[in-house]
Design a protein around this motif. Structure first.
Motif, mmCIF file in Angstrom:
data_model
loop_
_atom_site.group_PDB
_atom_site.id
_atom_site.type_symbol
_atom_site.label_atom_id
_atom_site.label_comp_id
_atom_site.label_asym_id
_atom_site.label_seq_id
_atom_site.Cartn_x
_atom_site.Cartn_y
_atom_site.Cartn_z
ATOM 1 N N ILE A 668 0.860 -1.179 0.000
ATOM 2 C CA ILE A 668 0.000 0.000 0.000
ATOM 3 C C ILE A 668 0.902 1.237 0.000
ATOM 4 N N ILE A 669 0.769 2.074 -0.996
ATOM 5 C CA ILE A 669 1.607 3.275 -1.109
ATOM 6 C C ILE A 669 0.708 4.502 -1.102
ATOM 7 N N GLY A 670 0.984 5.407 -0.181
ATOM 8 C CA GLY A 670 0.369 6.726 -0.218
ATOM 9 C C GLY A 670 1.372 7.699 -0.802
ATOM 10 N N THR A 671 1.085 8.252 -1.993
ATOM 11 C CA THR A 671 2.041 9.107 -2.696
ATOM 12 C C THR A 671 1.682 10.575 -2.486
ATOM 13 N N GLN A 672 2.635 11.342 -1.997
ATOM 14 C CA GLN A 672 2.460 12.783 -1.792
ATOM 15 C C GLN A 672 3.484 13.521 -2.655
ATOM 16 N N VAL A 673 2.987 14.352 -3.604
ATOM 17 C CA VAL A 673 3.859 15.104 -4.499
ATOM 18 C C VAL A 673 3.910 16.549 -4.027
ATOM 19 N N THR A 674 5.113 17.108 -3.966
ATOM 20 C CA THR A 674 5.259 18.494 -3.535
ATOM 21 C C THR A 674 6.517 19.094 -4.153
ATOM 22 N N ILE A 675 6.516 20.402 -4.368
ATOM 23 C CA ILE A 675 7.727 21.077 -4.841
ATOM 24 C C ILE A 675 8.512 21.625 -3.647
ATOM 25 N N GLN A 676 8.062 21.256 -2.426
ATOM 26 C CA GLN A 676 8.812 21.546 -1.216
ATOM 27 C C GLN A 676 9.514 20.265 -0.757
ATOM 28 N N THR A 677 10.055 20.263 0.435
ATOM 29 C CA THR A 677 10.710 19.061 0.951
ATOM 30 C C THR A 677 9.706 18.209 1.719
ATOM 31 N N ALA A 678 10.063 16.958 1.944
ATOM 32 C CA ALA A 678 9.195 16.065 2.705
ATOM 33 C C ALA A 678 8.996 16.589 4.124
ATOM 34 N N GLY A 679 10.041 17.203 4.682
ATOM 35 C CA GLY A 679 9.925 17.712 6.040
ATOM 36 C C GLY A 679 8.886 18.804 6.191
ATOM 37 N N ASP A 680 8.541 19.470 5.098
ATOM 38 C CA ASP A 680 7.513 20.514 5.148
ATOM 39 C C ASP A 680 6.104 19.933 5.134
ATOM 40 N N HIS A 681 5.985 18.604 4.988
ATOM 41 C CA HIS A 681 4.669 17.966 4.881
ATOM 42 C C HIS A 681 4.493 16.899 5.954
ATOM 43 N N GLY A 682 4.840 17.234 7.165
ATOM 44 C CA GLY A 682 4.657 16.274 8.246
ATOM 45 C C GLY A 682 3.208 15.888 8.476
ATOM 46 N N LYS A 683 2.265 16.753 8.061
ATOM 47 C CA LYS A 683 0.834 16.449 8.220
ATOM 48 C C LYS A 683 0.431 15.208 7.431
#
Length: 785
Positions: A668-683
């Motif tokens: 099971i993969i939850g994919t989160q795409v962002t032009i920021q870093t992963a650390g900015d998306h702790g939510k």
């Protein structure tokens, strides 16, 4: 007297011998003139005779055509009788089949009862004493006789059912043949009527423009009696398109005078009498504009017999050329003409058709957004007068298309006008009540027709797919329209400032406050970029069906290729750029890359699953994914699901990927795409609750939260609250990051400033890496002094 010389007396009028010669010459000339005149008279008589012969021939053709039409009409009437008889045979055969089925049921029940009795008798015979043998044997024989009779009865009932079923099939084939014969005769009579109209219009000759001429009809309602709610019921020789045939208006007798058609005819009639031209009619496709235009053509021809009416059902250059030549001749002769040109698709076509000829009224019709329709001319001599054809029909119009009584719709549905309510209107499946169809489509006539057509049943999902396909094509032709629609959806959720870019483009994207209605803010610069198939002239989305399709086209399709160029990508604000990159990374190919990276990084062997074609679908609630997985679990086949959430803000993930064989292993993969870093998306770690819901359905699930993000070599930790961190640690789930720089092409990455091959900046390590989840540090509070 002698010696006197006598002379002859002189005449008082001198005689000139040349005058006789001149007179004779004049006589000869006059005779020749007489001969020439007699020759012309003879030629004229010959031409008159030839013309009379042509008229007689044309009259003969008309008489013959009338005879053929009458004969065909008789055949059609007979065919209708045959169809009715065939339908009666089918009904009778169906009754016989039903009766046979009933007999089979009775016979099988009797056979079952006899079998029970026979079994009981055999059991009694085997267990009875010697003294009771004879009695038991008699009972066994009687039970066996009853069973044989029941079995024979069942066999006869089955044979009767088979015979009845064969009769039903034969009756159905006869009905199909009768219907096919009837349809063929209808096509024949239509072609004969068209030929008759051509003979009448040309009189044995005529110009190419006469192909597009429309004749009045004495049965057409008078001006004061023209009203909505009645079927056209006139057979006219007019052009039909493929779409006409597809949606049930093969000939003019199938047309219905809707309220929209009545309003159009009245509006054009008033402007025609005010000597307005050109008259430009715009509006969304499928609203009935073209059907109303056909009715308008006959109305003008019937109410103004001295005016010649031309109707070009679908614009093409050759047909317009013939009409234009005829208009010039008629204008020079001061003869009035009325011209309707439909299905204009490009602005250049409108300018080509536009004419300032005297004694000509021109009506232009288009579903496309043509700037010609609202552009003022110098001098105001021929400014177009515009008429916007309404998108929504009436309840009566929808009921007429659905072939039901308006009284069957007890309460007209209220179409919502806010984002949330419009997006939540259910998509109609098959056999949906008319009220639900009208609510979803906002009383759109063609959509109602498609949803309620018994001959070609369609669901709302079929129509939605057509909408999405057309919207994606529209986005590919206009990057600005794509950005405007994205901005509209974002404005519905949060307050943003619009798209900031070059000064020349800033007027495209006006600043506005948070709004609830589905509307693109319009000004003079934005207007030319709108697609009037989906929004009206004020930018308002036309129906819940279209808003849902716009949302799916944005969220489930890659961005237009052109928008990834340097200029357009820089013109979008940060939010829009993030969305564009996000959609680029969520294509099927890139989601496959994410899955492959995770499997390789975690040493998972799901080769059989990866060979399956991914099933992609969209969802609003996690329960929809659960239902999908449970439905597939029963089949026990390997499954590959790519699930895209229909959410705009505050979503934990951008895609949910499920790979399982339902037996040994699942991913099971939850994919989160962002032009920021992963650390900015702790939510995004709060996705653990939904992940647990899915994991409970699968065997040995491995859960991964995969960030496709900007990478900082020093940033390997995601921080969250104590409860969430403990949940991830106890479940032994994984968090990884994949560099977003390598999920897009080099040009896009260069435009975003991520890579610069010329300066040796080629981005971070391409390999997938693991991240750690830890508890967020407590914020230090300042002590009060």
């Amino acid at each position: 007297m002698e010696g006197t010389e006598q002379t002859e007396p002189e005449s008082s009028v001198p005689v000139e011998p040349d005058a006789f010669v001149v007179a004779e010459a004049q006589i000869r000339t006059a005779r020749r003139d007489v001969e020439v005149a007699e020759g012309k008279v003879k030629d004229a008589k010959s031409e008159v005779v030839a013309a009379e012969d042509k008229v007689a021939a044309a009259e003969d053709k008309v008489a013959a055509a009338k005879g053929e039409v009458a004969a065909a009409e008789d055949k059609v009437a007979a065919a209708k009788v045959e169809v009715a008889a065939a339908e009666g045979k089918v009904a009778a055969a169906e009754g016989k089949v039903a009766a046979a089925e009933g007999k089979i049921d009775d016979a099988e029940a009797a056979q079952d009862a006899a079998q029970v009795q026979l079994t009981a008798a055999m059991h009694a015979f085997q267990t009875c004493s010697t003294q009771e043998k004879s009695e038991c044997e008699a009972r066994l024989q009687a039970a066996n006789t009853i069973f044989q009779r029941a079995q024979n009865r069942s066999t006869r009932a089955l044979n009767a059912y088979n015979t009845a079923n064969e009769g039903l099939q034969a009756a159905q084939q006869g009905l199909q043949a009768a219907q096919k014969y009837h349809d063929g005769l209808v096509d024949l009579i239509n072609s004969l009527r068209a030929e008759l109209a051509t003979i009448r219009g040309r009189g044995g000759g005529g110009s190419e423009a006469d192909k597009y001429a429309v004749s009045g009809d004495q049965n057409f309602p008078k001006r004061e009696n023209f009203q909505a709610g009645v079927e056209f019921n006139l057979q006219l020789a007019t052009e039909r398109t493929k779409r006409d045939n597809k949606y049930g208006v093969k000939d003019t007798s199938a047309l219905i005078v809707t309220q929209g058609a009545q309003s159009l005819v009245e509006a054009v009639w008033g402007r025609y009498n005010d000597d307005k031209s050109p008259i430009c009619i715009s509006g969304a496709p499928g609203t009935g504009k073209s059907c109303a235009a056909t009715i308008l053509a006959v109305a003008i021809a019937s109410w103004q017999p001295a005016v010649k009416v031309f109707h070009l059902r679908e614009y093409f250059a050759e047909g317009w050329g013939h009409i234009r030549a005829a208009l010039s001749e008629r204008s020079r002769a001061r003869q009035k003409s009325f011209v309707i040109v439909d299905q204009l698709k490009h602005d250049a076509e409108a300018y080509t058709v536009a004419t300032a000829l005297a004694h000509v009224c021109l009506v232009l019709i288009a579903s496309a957004n043509l700037p010609y329709f609202y552009t003022k001319r110098l001098g105001n001599n021929d400014d177009p007068t515009r008429y916007y054809y309404p998108f929504s029909g009436s309840v009566e119009d929808c009921a007429a298309l659905a072939r039901v009584s308006p009284s069957d719709v007890l309460v007209a549905p209220v179409v919502p006008n806010t984002f949330k309510q419009m997006l939540l209107v259910p998509v109609p499946p098959t056999d949906t009540p008319l009220a639900a169809c009208m609510k979803w489509s906002n009383f759109h006539l063609l959509t109602v027709k498609r949803l309620t057509n018994p001959a070609r049943p369609e669901t709302g999902y079929d129509i939605q797919r057509d909408y999405v396909k057309t919207i994606v094509e529209s986005f590919s032709q206009s990057n600005t329209f794509y950005l405007l629609v994205y901005d509209m959806f974002m404005q519905s959720k949060v307050v943003i400032d619009g798209f900031e870019g070059e000064s020349s483009d800033s007027s495209y994207f006006p600043r506005m406050k948070k709004m609830k209605t589905a509307k693109i803010p319009v000004n003079s610069s934005v207007r030319k970029h709108l697609d009037y198939r989906f929004v009206d002239e004020s930018g308002l989305v036309l129906s819940p069906a279209i808003l849902q399709a716009l949302e799916r086209a944005l969220l489930d399709s890659p961005p237009p290729n052109g928008i990834l160029s340097h200029a357009d990508l820089n013109r979008a604000n940060a939010s829009a750029r993030g969305f564009i990159i996000e959609r680029q990374c969520l294509t099927q190919a890139n989601l496959d890359r994410v899955a492959h990276s995770c499997m390789q990084h975690l040493n998972l062997n799901l080769l059989a699953v990866r060979q399956m074609e991914p099933i992609r679908f969209m969802f609003r609630e996690i329960r929809e994914v659960v239902a999908k997985v449970e439905a597939m679990r029963d089949k026990k086949d390997p499954v590959c699901l790519h699930c895209i959430p229909l959410k705009w803000n505050f979503r934990h993930i951008d895609a949910l990927q499920i790979y399982t064989d339902f037996q040994e292993q699942s991913l099971i993969i939850g994919t989160q795409v962002t032009i920021q870093t992963a650390g900015d998306h702790g939510k995004s770690l709060d996705w653990n609750a939904e992940a647990e819901t899915i994991a409970q359905l699968l065997q040995q699930p491995t859960v991964v939260l995969a960030f496709v993000a900007k990478r900082k070599e020093s940033a390997r930790v995601l921080r969250t609250n104590q409860q969430t961190a403990s949940s991830w640690k106890e479940a032994k789930w994984h968090v990884v990051d994949i560099p977003v720089e390598y999920m897009v092409d080099t040009t896009t990455a260069s435009t975003m400033g991520w890579v610069d091959p010329n300066n040796g900046i080629d981005g971070p390590d391409e390999k997938t890496r693991s991240l750690m989840v830890k508890v967020a540090r407590a914020k230090k509070t300042k002590q009060a002094r």
